[in-house]
Scaffold this motif. Structure first.
Motif, mmCIF file in Angstrom:
data_model
loop_
_atom_site.group_PDB
_atom_site.id
_atom_site.type_symbol
_atom_site.label_atom_id
_atom_site.label_comp_id
_atom_site.label_asym_id
_atom_site.label_seq_id
_atom_site.Cartn_x
_atom_site.Cartn_y
_atom_site.Cartn_z
ATOM 1 N N ASP A 119 3.491 4.320 -9.696
ATOM 2 C CA ASP A 119 4.429 4.255 -10.908
ATOM 3 C C ASP A 119 5.520 2.720 -10.330
ATOM 4 O OD1 ASP A 119 6.078 5.274 -8.362
ATOM 5 O OD2 ASP A 119 7.075 7.444 -9.133
ATOM 6 N N GLY A 174 3.206 3.988 -5.079
ATOM 7 C CA GLY A 174 2.427 4.971 -5.641
ATOM 8 C C GLY A 174 2.677 3.808 -6.563
ATOM 9 N N ASP A 181 5.410 6.245 -1.770
ATOM 10 C CA ASP A 181 4.801 6.629 -1.942
ATOM 11 C C ASP A 181 4.740 7.810 -0.292
ATOM 12 O OD1 ASP A 181 2.395 8.751 -0.816
ATOM 13 O OD2 ASP A 181 0.728 7.132 -2.292
ATOM 14 N N ARG A 182 5.780 8.713 -0.221
ATOM 15 C CA ARG A 182 6.315 9.422 1.125
ATOM 16 C C ARG A 182 5.413 10.396 2.138
ATOM 17 N NH1 ARG A 182 11.354 9.211 1.334
ATOM 18 N NH2 ARG A 182 12.562 8.226 -0.319
ATOM 19 N N LYS A 225 1.786 9.037 2.585
ATOM 20 C CA LYS A 225 1.197 7.872 2.801
ATOM 21 C C LYS A 225 2.549 7.226 3.942
ATOM 22 C CE LYS A 225 -2.148 4.626 0.995
ATOM 23 N NZ LYS A 225 -2.261 3.899 0.161
ATOM 24 N N ASP A 250 0.568 -1.339 0.043
ATOM 25 C CA ASP A 250 0.467 -0.216 0.034
ATOM 26 C C ASP A 250 0.945 1.157 -0.578
ATOM 27 O OD1 ASP A 250 -2.236 -1.647 0.254
ATOM 28 O OD2 ASP A 250 -2.665 -0.841 2.051
#
Length: 202
Positions: free
Chosen positions: A61, A59, A65-66, A68, A56
């Motif tokens: 890509d 991201g 996802d920093r 998150k 989860d």
């Protein structure tokens, strides 16, 4: 070689000071940048973070996802400790490689945001703290980084206090000042660093 630890609270203007030191001739080792590199897509670091926190946190890509991950670890000290136990050793190893590649008489500046919090001052010949008042920090975070005031205050509260940082400082650079004054102060500090780097080592 003179090994300098550079730190400061969020929004104190540490990045500006590190940029000015590089202009003077410092070799910069940026812990934040290295921390991003060691968890880039395809690295063992990212695989270890995904193992610990699940898919989860990726991201679309395939990169981290920093925001998150940040929202997970900043709310839970135990999860933050897990993340640090993965990332810190990787950052340390890469920092040592970069330092070993620098010239013998270099001034090597390690830009380390959590130097105070992690008790890292003894690793350096000298510690520089970039200091600014809480009002200045808050203004910069809200105005320049687009944070909400609540988020900015939470980030500031999660860090060491101003007093704790100043206690470990060999040199304090006051950054509640206009840029030309900051530039002058950094040039004075640079002259001192070069003098120390050229002193015969014990």
């Amino acid at each position: 070689m003179l090994r300098v630890g550079l730190t400061g609270g969020i929004g104190a203007g540490k990045s500006e000071v590190s940029r000015l030191l590089v202009e003077c001739g410092a070799v910069l080792i940026d812990a934040d940048r290295i921390a991003r590199e060691v968890v880039a897509p395809g690295t063992p670091g990212l695989a270890a973070v995904v193992d610990a926190f699940g898919e989860d946190i990726l991201g679309p890509d395939g990169g981290l996802d920093r925001p998150k991950l940040g929202s997970i670890v900043f709310a839970d000290p135990e999860k933050l400790a897990v993340l640090n136990s993965i990332v810190h050793p990787l950052v340390g190893a890469r920092s040592r490689e970069l330092e070993e590649a620098a010239a013998e008489d270099a001034v090597v500046v390690h830009d380390v945001p959590l130097l105070t919090e992690n008790g890292l001052a003894p690793l350096y010949d000298l510690v520089i703290v970039v200091d600014a008042g809480p009002e200045t920090q808050l203004d910069r975070l809200v105005r320049l980084r687009g944070m909400t005031e609540e988020d900015a205050r939470a980030r500031m509260a999660a860090q060491a206090t101003r007093e704790e940082r100043r206690k470990i400082a060999d040199i304090v650079i006051d950054n509640d000042v206009p840029l030309p004054e900051l530039e002058r102060r950094v040039k004075d500090v640079w002259a001192e660093l070069v003098r120390r780097a050229q002193e015969p080592q014990e």
